[in-house]
Design a protein around this motif. Structure first.
Motif, PDB file in Angstrom:
ATOM      1  N   ARG A  69     111.842 -24.188   0.674  1.00  0.00           N
ATOM      2  CA  ARG A  69     113.289 -24.126   0.893  1.00  0.00           C
ATOM      3  C   ARG A  69     113.708 -22.848   1.602  1.00  0.00           C
ATOM      4  NH1 ARG A  69     115.843 -26.388  -4.822  1.00  0.00           N
ATOM      5  NH2 ARG A  69     114.874 -28.485  -4.729  1.00  0.00           N
ATOM      6  N   ALA A  70     112.938 -21.789   1.404  1.00  0.00           N
ATOM      7  CA  ALA A  70     113.283 -20.525   2.070  1.00  0.00           C
ATOM      8  C   ALA A  70     113.188 -20.666   3.589  1.00  0.00           C
ATOM      9  CB  ALA A  70     112.357 -19.411   1.584  1.00  0.00           C
ATOM     10  N   GLN A  71     112.187 -21.396   4.060  1.00  0.00           N
ATOM     11  CA  GLN A  71     112.059 -21.590   5.502  1.00  0.00           C
ATOM     12  C   GLN A  71     113.218 -22.410   6.052  1.00  0.00           C
ATOM     13  OE1 GLN A  71     108.358 -23.332   6.589  1.00  0.00           O
ATOM     14  NE2 GLN A  71     108.632 -23.036   8.784  1.00  0.00           N
ATOM     15  N   LEU A 122     118.436 -22.500   9.048  1.00  0.00           N
ATOM     16  CA  LEU A 122     119.883 -22.722   9.024  1.00  0.00           C
ATOM     17  C   LEU A 122     120.644 -21.445   9.372  1.00  0.00           C
ATOM     18  CD1 LEU A 122     122.274 -24.572   8.425  1.00  0.00           C
ATOM     19  CD2 LEU A 122     122.068 -23.939   6.016  1.00  0.00           C
ATOM     20  N   LEU A 123     120.180 -20.306   8.853  1.00  0.00           N
ATOM     21  CA  LEU A 123     120.830 -19.035   9.157  1.00  0.00           C
ATOM     22  C   LEU A 123     120.721 -18.694  10.638  1.00  0.00           C
ATOM     23  CD1 LEU A 123     122.232 -16.460   8.160  1.00  0.00           C
ATOM     24  CD2 LEU A 123     119.976 -15.505   7.666  1.00  0.00           C
TER      25      LEU A 123
END
Length: 415
Positions: free
Chosen positions: A118-120, A125-126
């Motif tokens: 999920r971090a990737q 998205l950022l």
């Protein structure tokens, strides 16, 4: 004879000889045993070699004296002939390949990929959000610059201002950089310096006219003349309060309309020190944020002697386009800035734009433009005749007007 009477059986029946149905299987077993022994012997012997006991000797484990050791050893039986049996060599263990090979007739299925964290996904998205914001900011920059029509301003200045191509280019470049966005940390201060008659006041009028047109509100352009608005030095304190009040009104209205106002101060060399201090205070970053979004243009003859001296000493390269001319412009700007900083701290934050002496050809162009504006036919010979009546500095085969185009209007009015 009676029916219930049984026939007597013999007491000792004679033994019967074994029939053929018992001897035949035994013989078959014996033949198979011999065949197996022969095959074992052939298999154990190397091809082309004979046993020490002879060809007819029974194989190990087949004779009557076969030892238990021979019987205990493992024996393997194959129907292949000894010539067909090749010596076995130990196979090398092949390393499994990670490449998946699919047969041609089967459907190629892609193996399942590992699940992404999920971090990737959040990082992607950022990055997308930041990229969108950057593109939006670039579009806003273009929209804010297009509001002021700087291309039209540059064409108007190049057409109406003679003999100052470097000054016009620098003014437009500074305005373009400042007006690229509406939010600033400090206002823009343009200081136009040079001798009298070289076009400083004319540029100030053109800037005021252009900003009134693009802002669609004349109240957002403030023109302040030292001799007109503050003629007496004794009323410097009252002039200071009036100037502060007028500037505050202009910038507050411009902030409400999200526009950048223009403040032009002509004859700045005649301003009292109190007004210069007030202007210096307006440029400080500690002031309210709406004071930061403003353009101040100071028109002054201060430093005119420095400009005249530099042009006469560098007449061969001061007005030449190219690297030499650019280097001369930078040197003059540095000298003029150093001279102005010694006069008042206001000039330390100013973008100095020097105006050079006008050549005789530029004076002739001034006469033709003024004659056309007054309704006269701009004849070249007549304009050259009128220009010849003025005074000039003659250096290195060139002629520079002493008063520039200042006497052009008065001379044309006498026609």
């Amino acid at each position: 004879m009676d029916r219930d009477q049984h026939c007597p059986e013999p007491e000792n029946p004679a033994p019967r000889a074994p029939g053929p149905y018992v001897i035949a299987p035994v013989r078959a077993v014996l033949r198979l045993r011999r065949r197996v022994c022969v095959l074992r012997k052939r298999r154990l012997l190397q091809p082309g070699a004979e046993s020490d006991e002879g060809p007819g000797a029974p194989g190990p484990g087949c004779g009557p004296g076969a030892s238990r050791t021979d019987l205990a050893q493992p024996k393997f039986f194959t129907f292949d002939s000894p010539a067909e049996l090749a010596p076995r060599t130990p196979r090398k263990r092949r390393r499994r390949s990670r490449v998946v090979l699919y047969p041609e007739s089967s459907r190629k299925c892609r193996p399942r990929a590992e699940r992404q964290s999920r971090a990737q996904r959040c990082l992607l998205l950022l990055v997308a959000i930041v990229g969108f914001q950057v593109l939006n900011a670039i579009e806003n920059l273009d929209d804010n610059a297009q509001r002021y029509d700087l291309d039209g301003l540059e064409k108007a200045l190049q057409r109406a201002v003679f003999g100052q191509p470097a000054a016009v280019s620098r003014i437009v470049a500074l305005l373009r950089d400042y007006l690229a966005t509406h939010v600033h940390s400090r206002p823009l201060l343009l200081a136009l310096h040079g001798p009298s008659g070289v076009g400083k006041s004319h540029v100030g009028r053109l800037l005021s006219r252009h900003f009134r047109a693009v802002l669609e509100d004349s109240a957002l352009v403030l023109q302040y003349h030292a001799q007109h608005h503050c003629p007496e030095p004794r009323a410097a304190q009252g002039c200071r309060e009036e100037l502060a009040r007028r500037v505050a009104t202009v910038v507050a209205q411009a902030e409400a309309e999200e526009k950048t106002p223009l403040v032009v101060l002509d004859e700045a060399e005649l301003l009292p020190p109190a007004l210069l201090d007030e202007l210096h205070g307006l440029l400080q970053p500690q002031r309210a944020h709406h004071f930061h979004n403003a353009i101040y243009v100071l028109l002054s003859n201060a430093g005119g002697a420095e400009v005249t001296r530099f042009v006469l000493q560098n007449a061969s390269r001061a007005l030449n386009p190219g690297p030499d001319g650019a280097a001369a412009e930078e040197e003059l700007r540095t000298r003029l800035h150093a001279f102005l900083r010694s006069q008042h701290p206001l000039w330390r934050s100013a973008a100095v734009v020097p105006f050079l002496l006008l050549d005789k050809r530029d004076v002739v162009s001034c006469f033709r433009d003024e004659m056309a504006g007054e309704g006269f036919f701009p004849e070249q010979a007549r304009a050259e005749h009128l220009a010849a009546q003025l005074s000039y500095y003659q250096v290195a085969g060139r002629e520079f007007a002493v008063t520039g185009c200042k006497q052009v209007v008065a001379t044309v009015n006498l026609l």
